[in-house]
Design an enzyme around this catalytic site. Structure first.
Site, mmCIF file in Angstrom:
data_model
loop_
_atom_site.group_PDB
_atom_site.id
_atom_site.type_symbol
_atom_site.label_atom_id
_atom_site.label_comp_id
_atom_site.label_asym_id
_atom_site.label_seq_id
_atom_site.Cartn_x
_atom_site.Cartn_y
_atom_site.Cartn_z
ATOM 1 C CG ASP A 286 -2.195 0.859 0.900
ATOM 2 O OD1 ASP A 286 -2.148 1.656 -0.062
ATOM 3 O OD2 ASP A 286 -3.203 0.749 1.624
HETATM 4 C C1 BGC Z 1 -5.115 3.075 0.119
HETATM 5 C C2 BGC Z 1 -5.275 2.021 -0.953
HETATM 6 C C3 BGC Z 1 -5.146 2.649 -2.325
HETATM 7 C C4 BGC Z 1 -3.825 3.366 -2.397
HETATM 8 C C5 BGC Z 1 -3.556 3.989 -3.744
HETATM 9 C C6 BGC Z 1 -3.894 3.936 -0.093
HETATM 10 O O1 BGC Z 1 -3.845 5.007 0.766
HETATM 11 O O2 BGC Z 1 -5.057 2.448 1.375
HETATM 12 O O3 BGC Z 1 -6.518 1.385 -0.816
HETATM 13 O O4 BGC Z 1 -5.267 1.668 -3.299
HETATM 14 O O5 BGC Z 1 -3.789 4.392 -1.425
HETATM 15 O O6 BGC Z 1 -4.349 5.083 -3.981
#
Ligand code: BGC
Length: 758
Positions: A286
């Site tokens: 993530d």
């Molecule tokens: C979130 C994810 C997301 C990623 C990219 C993160 O902050 O937890 O779910 O896919 O950002 O945008």
């Protein structure tokens, strides 16, 4: 094409190969990648593991610098937050024309509930219990995203969530592992289709692995701590189902598991995901999750990079830890060359499976862009999905459906609102294209027919407003004072036969970093409802929100309550269809609605305890100041018609593990309208080697029954439905007594008994 999936058992653990992607079997893939990797330097291999963000939608600090320069040097594997054919082509050309090895880039984005055409938020879609519909929405999203240059979505989010304070419950399918697994599979199938190489399919990403939904106290990014038995039985099934459905990638979660953050957790990523579950796709972290391991207290940049690579991470989202330290980590022997090679290979395999080596521009087409984005069929699907996601929570005296001959006052800050309808995680969606309730009334009936008053601000609390506005909400308080707004609403309501109050959350009040400690309607909205109640007019409360709310007062005082979630681009049109009876609501909630925050966590598949609640006994499990049961149980939702359930008939009273048992029940539509009912089957294992939940959903059928007619619904139960992970994590059923329940929700059920014998 059907694949035969053979499982083998070792030390009591079932090892399952994944269904996989068609290209997994391509004999040319390995030699192609071998050949390419022979030419790659260590720096270039590490470059493939780098995923910077190029665009505007960021959920954390922007770490990546000079991305274009890095692309040209072959130090980028993919980018995210860039879409449209023109923007994608520019970067892809850089990779393909200006780098030494011409390796194409992946283009990822959070396509969560639609791309340009927005569908209801995932928690709403789940409430449809319509797997085909959910698959079709994912398919439509893939059609649009792929026509916008993308080939990878960070979806589905399959985190089981039992705490409605957590804002991200809006992004998932709710609290049930079995239903969550079905929905996960449907979404993977929708995104990836049967061939990832097609130019209208995109790679899915299972997130957030793992257990992110169990953040303590519902506070986003908070600590998770859980027993293995609970993990395996209650939280891991949807991730596993999605792996088995052939998802091409997995995203690590922010939280820790057994004290080790997911992105550095070798047990999680390598032993469980790859070895036990047979996942052969790629693992991305993530957003800056590797860097965040420093805050978790796992060490410095070198250490967290080492942990992540050795745990089995393939791609570093945004953080550039691999880029900065990957070479040193290998040269110093802290990470083996083989580990980096394996990660690089998986990145290249993902690109191969997507067909990018054949044609790096296959997802870039101005023509498809014009024909696919917000096409009429997708808008129609958006409306269908919105209707099917709605849940009728209350309808006394058949207040709904409304009659357009009545004088109706629409009151509330969300009546004319468009901004909030598409919910959070709808970055490529254009809220200005969303149909508001008022637009729709105007189109269908002409507005002269209806009365309107704003009644209150969506958010009055300036502290909350200040937190929401920097994230794109443009919540501006009305020039009129709260009292003036209420006074106007009362004058309006007085002239009407019935009041429809459209209230709820602003879109930013759910989603990431949007935890709430109080989950009712905001005070100023309740003040409006209390004032309206005094008029004595019947009130229909139409809710827009991204999580279960506490609605005790509303349940007592409103005449009807319709939960519409954030229903997407066609929200208004779908809502008015339901309000006026052109459509009969059939959705059922997939997360328990508590009476009060003090009851949280509250979920239907709980344990009985040694002292289950008994009103006549003091020393039983209960609150002195609140009931144990929720306001609306899991699986609950009403219809404009009514359904009566007959008793359960079993074809036998005992089976052995190789036999099946059928449970049938007659369901009659006893009302005046045709309607759909979601018939649910739950099972309880009465005695086990570990304690078992009081009920577990094992099947359901969504059936259409005409007014006055009946249908006999038959379920088949097999040994597989009775299996669970015991204290040795062995997955098997145990002989003994079982209860089977069939009903319209997890509370209102008929029951019968059977035995599993040798
Ligand atoms: C979130 C994810 C997301 C990623 C990219 C993160 O902050 O937890 O779910 O896919 O950002 O945008």
């Amino acid at each position: 094409m059907k694949k035969i999936v053979k499982a083998f058992v070792f030390l009591g653990i079932i090892y399952l190969p994944t269904i996989g992607i068609a290209q997994d079997k391509d004999p040319k893939m390995k030699p192609f990648i071998d050949g390419l990797m022979q030419k790659m330097t260590l720096e270039e291999k590490i470059g493939q593991l780098n995923l910077p963000s190029v665009g505007f939608d960021v959920t954390g600090p922007i770490v990546s610098k000079d991305v274009e320069e890095s692309i040209k040097k072959g130090l980028v594997g993919g980018v995210f937050n860039t879409f449209t054919p023109i923007a994608v082509r520019k970067l892809q050309e850089m990779a393909v024309k200006q780098t030494r090895l011409k390796i194409p880039l992946l283009f990822g984005y959070d396509v969560i509930h639609g791309h340009r055409t927005i569908f209801p938020i995932p928690l709403g879609l789940a409430a449809s219990w319509d797997l085909n519909l959910i698959e079709r929405t994912a398919r439509a999203a893939a059609d649009e995203a792929s026509a916008d240059g993308l080939n990878w979505t960070f979806s589905p989010m399959v985190d089981i969530a039992r705490d409605p304070r957590w804002g991200r419950v809006s992004e998932g399918a709710g609290e049930d592992p079995w239903l969550g697994s079905q929905i996960a599979r449907a979404m993977i199938k929708g995104y990836q289709g049967d061939d990832l190489m097609k130019n209208n399919t995109i790679m899915a990403c299972i997130k957030h692995f793992a257990l992110y939904g169990a953040a303590e106290a519902g506070r986003d990014y908070n600590t998770v701590d859980m027993s293995r038995v609970k993990m395996f039985n209650e939280y891991l099934p949807p991730y596993k189902a999605a792996v088995q459905a052939g998802a091409g990638s997995v995203m690590t979660s922010f939280n820790e598991i057994d004290g080790i953050p997911a992105s550095g957790n070798k047990w999680l990523l390598t032993d469980l995901l790859r070895k036990q579950w047979g996942f052969n796709g790629m693992i991305v972290t993530d957003y800056t999750a590797i860097n965040e391991m420093m805050q978790h207290g796992m060490g410095d940049e070198l250490k967290v990079g080492e942990l992540a690579l050795n745990a089995g991470v393939d791609m570093d989202m945004v953080g550039e830890i691999f880029l900065k330290h990957g070479v040193d980590l290998v040269k110093s022997g802290r990470v083996s060359q083989a580990q980096v090679d394996a990660a690089c290979r998986r990145m290249l395999e993902a690109k191969y499976k997507l067909g990018l080596f054949n044609d790096p521009y296959r997802y870039i087409s101005d023509e498809r862009n014009k024909s696919q984005l917000m096409s009429a069929d997708k808008l129609q699907l958006s409306k269908e999905a919105a209707i099917k996601s709605m849940v009728l929570l209350k309808n006394s005296n058949q207040t709904l459906p409304l009659n357009s001959n009545q004088k109706i006052a629409f009151i509330g800050p969300l009546v004319k609102n468009q901004r909030d309808l598409i919910g959070n995680w709808s970055g490529a969606g254009d809220w200005k294209q969303a149909t508001s309730v008022w637009n729709s009334l105007e189109q269908k009936y002409g507005i002269d027919h209806f009365l309107y008053a704003k009644g209150c601000n969506l958010v009055d609390d300036s502290l909350l407003r200040n937190k929401l506005n920097p994230h794109g909400a443009e919540i501006v308080p009305d020039e009129k004072s709260p009292q003036q707004l209420i006074d106007e609403a009362l004058i309006t309501a007085q002239q009407a036969d019935v009041v429809v109050a459209v209230l709820g959350e602003s879109f930013g009040m759910s989603g990431e970093a949007a935890s709430r400690s109080v989950i009712g309607l905001l005070d100023n909205q309740v003040d409006l409802l209390k004032a309206l109640k005094k008029t004595g007019k019947p009130i229909v409360l139409v809710l827009m929100n991204g999580r279960p709310l506490t609605l005790q007062w509303e349940e007592r005082n409103m005449d009807a309550i319709l939960e519409t979630w954030f229903a997407g681009t066609k929200a208004g049109s779908a809502i008015t269809d339901v309000l006026f009876g052109a459509a009969n609501p059939s959705g059922k909630i997939t997360m328990t609605f508590p009476r009060s925050i003090g009851q949280i966590p509250i979920y239907y598949n709980s344990k009985n305890t040694g002292r289950p609640f008994d009103i006549n006994q003091k020393y039983t499990s209960k609150y002195l100041d609140a009931a144990n049961d929720p306001l609306y149980p899991f699986g609950y939702g009403l219809s404009y018609t009514s359904f009566a359930y007959g008793d359960i008939a079993l074809n036998t009273s005992s089976i052995n593990p190789f036999q099946k048992i059928t449970a049938s029940v007659k369901i009659s539509n006893t009302g005046k309208l045709d309607g759909e009912e979601i018939v649910q089957l739950y099972i309880r294992d009465m005695v086990g080697s570990i304690t078992r939940p009081v009920k577990e959903l094992k099947s359901f059928q969504k059936v259409f029954i005409k007014a006055g007619e009946s249908k006999n619904i038959v379920f088949t139960i097999s040994n597989d439905d009775l299996k669970f992970y015991d204290s040795n994590l062995k997955y098997a059923s145990e002989l003994g007594d079982f209860k089977v329940f069939i009903g319209s929700n997890s509370r209102d059920v008929k029951e019968a008994f059977f035995k599993l014998t040798k």
